[in-house]
Design a protein around this motif. Sequence first.
Motif, PDB file in Angstrom:
ATOM      1  N   GLU A   1      -2.349 -34.707  34.860  1.00  0.00           N
ATOM      2  CA  GLU A   1      -3.797 -34.492  34.605  1.00  0.00           C
ATOM      3  C   GLU A   1      -4.050 -32.760  34.692  1.00  0.00           C
ATOM      4  OE1 GLU A   1      -6.149 -38.182  36.122  1.00  0.00           O
ATOM      5  OE2 GLU A   1      -5.893 -36.628  37.624  1.00  0.00           O
TER       6      GLU A   1
ATOM      7  N   GLU B   1       6.623 -43.911  36.182  1.00  0.00           N
ATOM      8  CA  GLU B   1       5.995 -42.924  35.212  1.00  0.00           C
ATOM      9  C   GLU B   1       4.408 -42.342  35.517  1.00  0.00           C
ATOM     10  OE1 GLU B   1       4.111 -43.820  30.779  1.00  0.00           O
ATOM     11  OE2 GLU B   1       5.003 -45.418  31.626  1.00  0.00           O
TER      12      GLU B   1
ATOM     13  N   ILE C   1      -1.668 -35.450  39.519  1.00  0.00           N
ATOM     14  CA  ILE C   1      -1.094 -36.547  38.559  1.00  0.00           C
ATOM     15  C   ILE C   1      -1.820 -37.881  38.704  1.00  0.00           C
ATOM     16  CG2 ILE C   1       1.061 -35.222  38.461  1.00  0.00           C
ATOM     17  CD1 ILE C   1       2.269 -37.721  40.383  1.00  0.00           C
TER      18      ILE C   1
ATOM     19  N   GLN D   1       1.256 -39.511  34.689  1.00  0.00           N
ATOM     20  CA  GLN D   1       0.295 -38.690  33.665  1.00  0.00           C
ATOM     21  C   GLN D   1      -0.193 -37.549  34.477  1.00  0.00           C
ATOM     22  OE1 GLN D   1      -2.978 -40.810  32.283  1.00  0.00           O
ATOM     23  NE2 GLN D   1      -4.166 -38.991  31.628  1.00  0.00           N
TER      24      GLN D   1
ATOM     25  N   LYS E   1       6.346 -32.445  26.822  1.00  0.00           N
ATOM     26  CA  LYS E   1       6.078 -33.751  27.361  1.00  0.00           C
ATOM     27  C   LYS E   1       7.434 -34.233  28.222  1.00  0.00           C
ATOM     28  CE  LYS E   1       2.499 -34.460  24.855  1.00  0.00           C
ATOM     29  NZ  LYS E   1       1.072 -34.372  25.686  1.00  0.00           N
ATOM     30  N   ASN E   2       7.887 -33.150  28.812  1.00  0.00           N
ATOM     31  CA  ASN E   2       9.253 -33.379  29.435  1.00  0.00           C
ATOM     32  C   ASN E   2       8.677 -34.071  30.940  1.00  0.00           C
ATOM     33  OD1 ASN E   2       9.660 -30.782  28.042  1.00  0.00           O
ATOM     34  ND2 ASN E   2      11.644 -31.363  28.508  1.00  0.00           N
ATOM     35  N   PHE E   3       7.680 -34.024  31.640  1.00  0.00           N
ATOM     36  CA  PHE E   3       7.406 -34.377  32.760  1.00  0.00           C
ATOM     37  C   PHE E   3       6.321 -35.776  32.661  1.00  0.00           C
ATOM     38  CE2 PHE E   3       7.288 -29.944  33.965  1.00  0.00           C
ATOM     39  CZ  PHE E   3       8.772 -29.860  34.324  1.00  0.00           C
ATOM     40  N   ARG E   4       7.182 -36.953  32.232  1.00  0.00           N
ATOM     41  CA  ARG E   4       6.680 -38.063  31.946  1.00  0.00           C
ATOM     42  C   ARG E   4       7.007 -39.229  33.207  1.00  0.00           C
ATOM     43  NH1 ARG E   4       8.917 -37.154  26.952  1.00  0.00           N
ATOM     44  NH2 ARG E   4      10.829 -38.542  27.427  1.00  0.00           N
ATOM     45  N   ASN E   5       8.016 -38.686  34.047  1.00  0.00           N
ATOM     46  CA  ASN E   5       8.304 -39.388  35.082  1.00  0.00           C
ATOM     47  C   ASN E   5       8.404 -38.757  36.320  1.00  0.00           C
ATOM     48  OD1 ASN E   5       8.883 -42.356  33.816  1.00  0.00           O
ATOM     49  ND2 ASN E   5       9.826 -40.739  32.569  1.00  0.00           N
TER      50      ASN E   5
END
Length: 299
Positions: free
Chosen positions: A200, A196, A168, A198, A207-211
């Motif tokens: 990689e 937050e 990430i 990203q 898109k559940n894992f934004r944080n």
Amino acid sequence: MFIQRFDVSVKGMEQFGARKTDPLTTCLEEVDQSQIYVGIFGMRYGTEDSKTSKSYSQLEYERAVERDLEIFIYLIDEANASVTPSLIQYDKIVKLNLFKDLLRERHTIDTFSTVQDLVSKLSSQFTKHLSPIDVNDPQDPYELTKQILDLFFLIPAAYSGREINLRIKFIGNPKPVSRALCQLFNFTFGNTVICEIQVEYPIFEFKNFRNIIIEHALFKEFMLLDRSKSFEVLANVLFKEEKVRAITTEFKDRIERIYNYDVEMIDGYDSSNFEPYNDILKYGDGQIALKLKSITETT
């Protein structure tokens, strides 16, 4: 250990490690993160909580009942098991027997006389309720992460707590975690942040894992990172039935400007008197205070 043959995360006390929270809070938090409770009771009632005079073991069991977990109870066969005097808590026999009577009344219990007997019965029970580990599990941790997440998004309650590997990048600065999110996942409010990210690798469609949530124990290490770089992380995937909208909070009181977009303009309206916005004081969550430690007169 036989339980390693099953696709399950074990939350025994030997896995707790050192924590800031008191022992009882730690025990109950682990019950909250579990789907199955296995109660194994011998001839000791255990350490008692000073407030309730109940043992930690009984309070863990009561929390499991409250959370409606799957519950398996195993009691030592007092007539056939060999128990040395050092393993008997004589001053707590009455409380222990009352607790065991309650368990017999509420559940279809099983008994064990030896460690081997207990292992055999647990293994048989787990085979009915748990999936065995695939002997062909990939060695690549990212491939294993993909497999775990495929199952997690089918039956998230069963896979909550599982560890996954991610590569990430951190985006921006951390923010305090909201009270609602802390209560949902048993984090310490005012001592937990969220940042937050990203992801990689592996690449996901969802898109559940934004944080990512960072508890106090790792906060200093996190703040020292060069966050322009990428990092390999080990993380737990967590699931609760409720959905929390506000995942962050503010502890600073601040002025928030609210613009009046919906004002109806009419003939003869004096626009010079029109206020296009209002400044509203938004109070931060929690209470912030200053404590005087010393005072010096200015010159």
